[in-house]
Design a protein around this motif. Structure first.
Motif, mmCIF file in Angstrom:
data_model
loop_
_atom_site.group_PDB
_atom_site.id
_atom_site.type_symbol
_atom_site.label_atom_id
_atom_site.label_comp_id
_atom_site.label_asym_id
_atom_site.label_seq_id
_atom_site.Cartn_x
_atom_site.Cartn_y
_atom_site.Cartn_z
ATOM 1 N N THR A 270 38.105 50.101 44.483
ATOM 2 C CA THR A 270 37.698 48.957 45.292
ATOM 3 C C THR A 270 38.358 47.699 44.751
ATOM 4 O OG1 THR A 270 35.755 48.507 43.927
ATOM 5 C CG2 THR A 270 35.433 49.997 45.794
ATOM 6 N N GLU A 271 38.355 46.691 45.577
ATOM 7 C CA GLU A 271 38.931 45.401 45.174
ATOM 8 C C GLU A 271 38.178 44.808 43.982
ATOM 9 O OE1 GLU A 271 41.467 42.231 45.145
ATOM 10 O OE2 GLU A 271 41.646 43.964 46.461
ATOM 11 N N ALA A 272 36.863 44.962 43.959
ATOM 12 C CA ALA A 272 36.059 44.403 42.861
ATOM 13 C C ALA A 272 36.409 45.059 41.524
ATOM 14 C CB ALA A 272 34.575 44.578 43.158
ATOM 15 N N VAL A 273 36.615 46.382 41.519
ATOM 16 C CA VAL A 273 36.982 47.079 40.274
ATOM 17 C C VAL A 273 38.370 46.642 39.827
ATOM 18 C CG1 VAL A 273 37.475 49.335 39.257
ATOM 19 C CG2 VAL A 273 35.474 49.045 40.711
ATOM 20 N N ALA A 274 39.297 46.521 40.764
ATOM 21 C CA ALA A 274 40.644 46.070 40.414
ATOM 22 C C ALA A 274 40.604 44.666 39.818
ATOM 23 C CB ALA A 274 41.549 46.109 41.637
ATOM 24 N N ARG A 275 39.775 43.803 40.383
ATOM 25 C CA ARG A 275 39.645 42.433 39.876
ATOM 26 C C ARG A 275 39.067 42.434 38.466
ATOM 27 N NH1 ARG A 275 37.558 40.616 44.098
ATOM 28 N NH2 ARG A 275 35.383 40.993 43.591
#
Length: 194
Positions: A114-119
């Motif tokens: 997910t975008e949150a994990v990548a961030r």
């Protein structure tokens, strides 16, 4: 995705972060209240055979191997420099573990891609890449200053201590976060066309 394992890992890393934070605070407080000697290791005279004529300051005791010096009644600056050699790595470890725990919590809640994990992975990577040399510089400078205050004839500039290879691990995490972010975008584009 095994959320049970991720939950356990999240709890363990958070507990380790809290433990490192407690050790950080405990070391700082006990060191400030301590009135004992301050010791430092140096390799400056390691291969020298100077005998008892070592150029050290007043009140400094040198071990027989000439690699350890102790100041019996240290100044406030010496006590702070001794603390500066220990605390940066404890603080770095506590914060890195906290960031890792938060990333694992996001993985548990939202899934791994997910975008949150990548961030969060990117933030952790940049923290490790920048924080490692910074903590190493503070610890190395403190140690160098402490050696110089005990042995004024020894002129050593600031050094960087610690495992600097962690910079590569941090940069690898940043690259992986970028790859994950692109993968998330591609998946979203694919889902949008179907």
């Amino acid at each position: 995705m095994n959320t049970r394992l991720t939950s356990v890992l999240t709890s363990v890393t958070f507990a380790l972060a809290v433990l490192c934070g407690i050790v950080f605070l405990g070391t700082g407080v006990t060191h400030l209240l301590d009135d004992g000697a301050v010791c430092v290791r140096t390799e400056f005279w390691h291969n020298a055979s100077l005998g008892d004529a070592l150029p050290v300051g007043e009140g400094v005791k040198v071990s027989s191997s000439t690699t350890r010096m102790c100041q019996d009644s240290p100044s406030a600056g010496q006590r702070a420099a001794d603390l500066g050699g220990q605390l940066p790595w404890l603080l770095f470890g506590a914060l890195a573990l906290l960031l890792f725990s938060r990333m694992l919590e996001t993985v548990r809640r939202e899934g791994p891609f997910t975008e949150a994990v990548a961030r969060r992975l990117s933030v952790l990577g940049w923290f490790v890449a920048v924080g490692t040399p910074l903590a190493g510089l503070v610890a190395g400078w403190s140690r160098s200053w402490l050696v110089g205050s005990m042995a004024p004839m020894v002129g050593s500039g600031p050094t960087v201590s610690g495992p600097q290879v962690l910079v590569l691990a941090g940069l690898a995490a940043v690259v992986m976060a970028k790859i994950m972010r692109e993968g998330v975008r591609m998946r979203e584009d694919l889902e949008g066309t179907i």
